[in-house]
Design an enzyme around this catalytic site. Structure first.
Site, mmCIF file in Angstrom:
data_model
loop_
_atom_site.group_PDB
_atom_site.id
_atom_site.type_symbol
_atom_site.label_atom_id
_atom_site.label_comp_id
_atom_site.label_asym_id
_atom_site.label_seq_id
_atom_site.Cartn_x
_atom_site.Cartn_y
_atom_site.Cartn_z
ATOM 1 N N CYS A 168 0.931 -1.505 -0.083
ATOM 2 C CA CYS A 168 -0.072 0.052 0.045
ATOM 3 C C CYS A 168 0.898 1.087 -0.110
ATOM 4 O O CYS A 168 0.358 2.193 -0.249
ATOM 5 C CB CYS A 168 -1.050 0.052 1.168
ATOM 6 N N HIS B 2 -3.263 7.489 1.545
ATOM 7 C CA HIS B 2 -3.598 6.072 1.512
ATOM 8 C C HIS B 2 -5.095 5.576 2.070
ATOM 9 O O HIS B 2 -5.283 5.985 3.094
ATOM 10 C CB HIS B 2 -2.645 5.052 2.033
ATOM 11 N N ASN C 138 -10.005 0.018 -0.325
ATOM 12 C CA ASN C 138 -8.513 0.108 -0.233
ATOM 13 C C ASN C 138 -7.960 -0.481 -1.663
ATOM 14 O O ASN C 138 -8.024 -1.590 -1.970
ATOM 15 C CB ASN C 138 -8.250 -0.513 0.851
HETATM 16 N N1 COA Z 1 -18.507 -7.770 8.883
HETATM 17 C C1 COA Z 1 -19.197 -7.960 10.250
HETATM 18 N N2 COA Z 1 -18.536 -8.190 11.325
HETATM 19 C C2 COA Z 1 -17.169 -8.244 11.331
HETATM 20 C C3 COA Z 1 -16.546 -8.077 9.896
HETATM 21 C C4 COA Z 1 -17.380 -7.917 8.696
HETATM 22 N N3 COA Z 1 -16.946 -7.528 7.597
HETATM 23 N N4 COA Z 1 -15.120 -8.372 10.086
HETATM 24 C C5 COA Z 1 -15.133 -8.380 11.395
HETATM 25 N N5 COA Z 1 -16.345 -8.309 11.990
HETATM 26 C C6 COA Z 1 -16.455 -8.783 13.407
HETATM 27 C C7 COA Z 1 -15.315 -9.156 14.075
HETATM 28 O O1 COA Z 1 -15.284 -10.815 13.950
HETATM 29 C C8 COA Z 1 -15.596 -8.766 15.507
HETATM 30 O O2 COA Z 1 -16.541 -9.638 16.269
HETATM 31 P P1 COA Z 1 -16.596 -10.093 17.882
HETATM 32 O O3 COA Z 1 -16.455 -8.866 18.397
HETATM 33 O O4 COA Z 1 -17.686 -10.891 18.155
HETATM 34 O O5 COA Z 1 -15.204 -10.863 17.821
HETATM 35 C C9 COA Z 1 -16.076 -7.577 15.292
HETATM 36 O O6 COA Z 1 -16.656 -7.180 14.049
HETATM 37 C C10 COA Z 1 -15.078 -6.317 15.623
HETATM 38 O O7 COA Z 1 -14.202 -6.619 15.050
HETATM 39 P P2 COA Z 1 -12.406 -5.886 14.850
HETATM 40 O O8 COA Z 1 -11.574 -6.419 14.050
HETATM 41 O O9 COA Z 1 -12.123 -5.329 16.218
HETATM 42 O O10 COA Z 1 -13.218 -4.588 14.247
HETATM 43 P P3 COA Z 1 -12.255 -3.095 14.176
HETATM 44 O O11 COA Z 1 -13.215 -1.952 14.479
HETATM 45 O O12 COA Z 1 -10.845 -3.138 14.391
HETATM 46 O O13 COA Z 1 -12.404 -2.905 12.529
HETATM 47 C C11 COA Z 1 -11.140 -3.479 10.431
HETATM 48 C C12 COA Z 1 -11.842 -4.063 11.658
HETATM 49 C C13 COA Z 1 -10.182 -4.311 9.840
HETATM 50 C C14 COA Z 1 -12.190 -2.417 9.743
HETATM 51 C C15 COA Z 1 -9.909 -2.238 11.198
HETATM 52 O O14 COA Z 1 -9.298 -2.756 12.111
HETATM 53 C C16 COA Z 1 -9.067 -1.694 10.150
HETATM 54 O O15 COA Z 1 -9.417 -1.014 9.435
HETATM 55 N N6 COA Z 1 -7.680 -1.982 10.449
HETATM 56 C C17 COA Z 1 -6.728 -1.535 9.345
HETATM 57 C C18 COA Z 1 -6.821 -2.213 8.204
HETATM 58 C C19 COA Z 1 -5.925 -1.656 7.221
HETATM 59 O O16 COA Z 1 -5.914 -0.523 7.174
HETATM 60 N N7 COA Z 1 -5.268 -2.519 6.354
HETATM 61 C C20 COA Z 1 -4.381 -2.064 5.424
HETATM 62 C C21 COA Z 1 -3.416 -1.380 5.738
HETATM 63 S S1 COA Z 1 -2.398 -0.893 4.161
#
Ligand code: COA
Length: 325
Positions: free
Chosen positions: A113, A252, A282
């Site tokens: 990225c 990004h 993304n």
């Molecule tokens: N739909 C519904 N629920 C989902 C889900 C989806 N697509 N993906 C995950 N969940 C659930 C999880 O299983 C978790 O459930 P639980 O509480 O029962 O365990 C809950 O939602 C919360 O998950 P969590 O991973 O803690 O959520 P979050 O607020 O951290 O959001 C991301 C997840 C991935 C969106 C976030 O962490 C993120 O954007 N991270 C950075 C990713 C990124 O930028 N990557 C590229 C960098 S280049």
């Protein structure tokens, strides 16, 4: 100070748009969850015949047209991608052939990225040494082809696309450091210790398969805000400007919450942050040049503006560049 100038931009997106509701038919997710946690509403997904090279070529053609140049005017192509058409040769050489130019080198840069920041800084440095006069710097991806479509924690986050800029060697008569257009400062970083937080579980030398993207999202999120705030401060200091001088941040586009948190840490208001994550999701190395092209073409980014590019990705890798338009 390197000082190459951006003289054109272009972008390309696959025709097919996939909404959050469509994804909710395939995995256990919802439009509400995806919007609330990421800001993403839709993404473009490559169809038959659309590849990283075809998208990159379309973006490059648009950038050349925007700059009023021909393919023969280009003597360097640097293409950032983590989803090349083939393991080798470099996708940049396919683009070179499709454009019909033969002058100078064409190669890929792999920083996921952050790829566009790595490509821009590499091209800027080569132009500043006189090794080339005019470069195409491209970010292009088809992440849909490395997603695990059964994994709701990753498949909802990514999309396909390409963005490109034409970069010209510094103008000695009107250098960026004296107020002219050009790259004012750039910083790149990497930390291989964080490999397992964001990676693809395959590759030619390890598994002889392409593999799928794996990510520990919440941990990536925490690192992203810390690393991006810190590299932005470094570049602001290197360029001897203050955060309030910046007209636009083109980040990004990983997650709206990362964009907001990073801008807030620097005291930069939301209105100065270019956001396309809602429409494109993304697109990895493509996201910064895609967002930049959108904001240039809709008239937000204008000549004379101070524009900050920033990104973080797998590796980890991260970086930022400050450019006067
Ligand atoms: N739909 C519904 N629920 C989902 C889900 C989806 N697509 N993906 C995950 N969940 C659930 C999880 O299983 C978790 O459930 P639980 O509480 O029962 O365990 C809950 O939602 C919360 O998950 P969590 O991973 O803690 O959520 P979050 O607020 O951290 O959001 C991301 C997840 C991935 C969106 C976030 O962490 C993120 O954007 N991270 C950075 C990713 C990124 O930028 N990557 C590229 C960098 S280049």
């Amino acid at each position: 100070m390197t000082g190459s100038r951006i003289v054109g931009s272009g972008s390309a997106l696959p025709q097919r748009i996939v909404t959050n509701n469509e994804l909710a038919e395939r995995v256990d997710t919802s439009d509400e969850w995806i919007i609330e946690r990421t800001g993403i509403r839709q993404r473009h997904i490559a169809g038959a015949g659309e590849t990283t090279a075809t998208l990159a070529t379309a973006a490059a053609r648009a950038a050349l047209a925007d700059a009023g140049l021909k393919a023969g005017d280009i003597d360097l192509i640097v293409l950032a991608t983590a989803t090349p058409d083939n393991t080798f040769p470099a996708t940049a050489t396919k683009v070179q052939h499709a454009l019909g130019c033969k002058n100078g080198p064409a190669f890929d840069v792999g920083a996921v990225c952050s790829g566009f920041l790595y490509a821009l800084t590499t091209a800027d440095s080569l132009l500043a040494t006189g090794s080339a006069n005019r470069a195409l710097v491209i970010g292009a991806e088809t992440f849909s082809r490395i997603l695990d479509w059964e994994d709701r924690t990753t498949c909802v986050l990514f999309g396909d696309g390409a963005g490109a800029v034409v970069l010209e060697a510094p103008d000695a008569a009107n250098p960026a450091k004296a107020g002219g257009p050009g790259v004012l400062a750039s910083r790149l970083h990497a930390d291989g210790a964080q490999h397992d937080l964001l990676y693809v579980d395959g590759g030619p030398s390890s598994t002889q398969t392409v593999g799928h993207l794996r990510m520990k999202g919440p941990e990536v999120f925490r690192h992203a805000v810390v690393n991006l705030s810190s590299v932005l401060k470094e570049v602001i200091e290197d360029a001897d400007v203050s955060a309030s001088d910046i007209d636009w941040i083109v980040p990004h586009q990983a997650n709206k919450r990362i964009l907001d948190a990073t801008a807030r840490k620097l005291g930069i208001p939301d209105e100065k942050v270019v956001v396309t994550v809602d429409k494109h999701a993304n697109t990895s190395a493509a996201s910064v040049p895609l967002a930049f092209d959108v904001a240039r073409k809709d008239g937000r980014i204008k000549a004379g503006d101070l524009v900050m590019f920033e990104a973080m990705g797998g590796g980890f890798t991260w970086g930022a560049s400050l450019v006067r338009m």
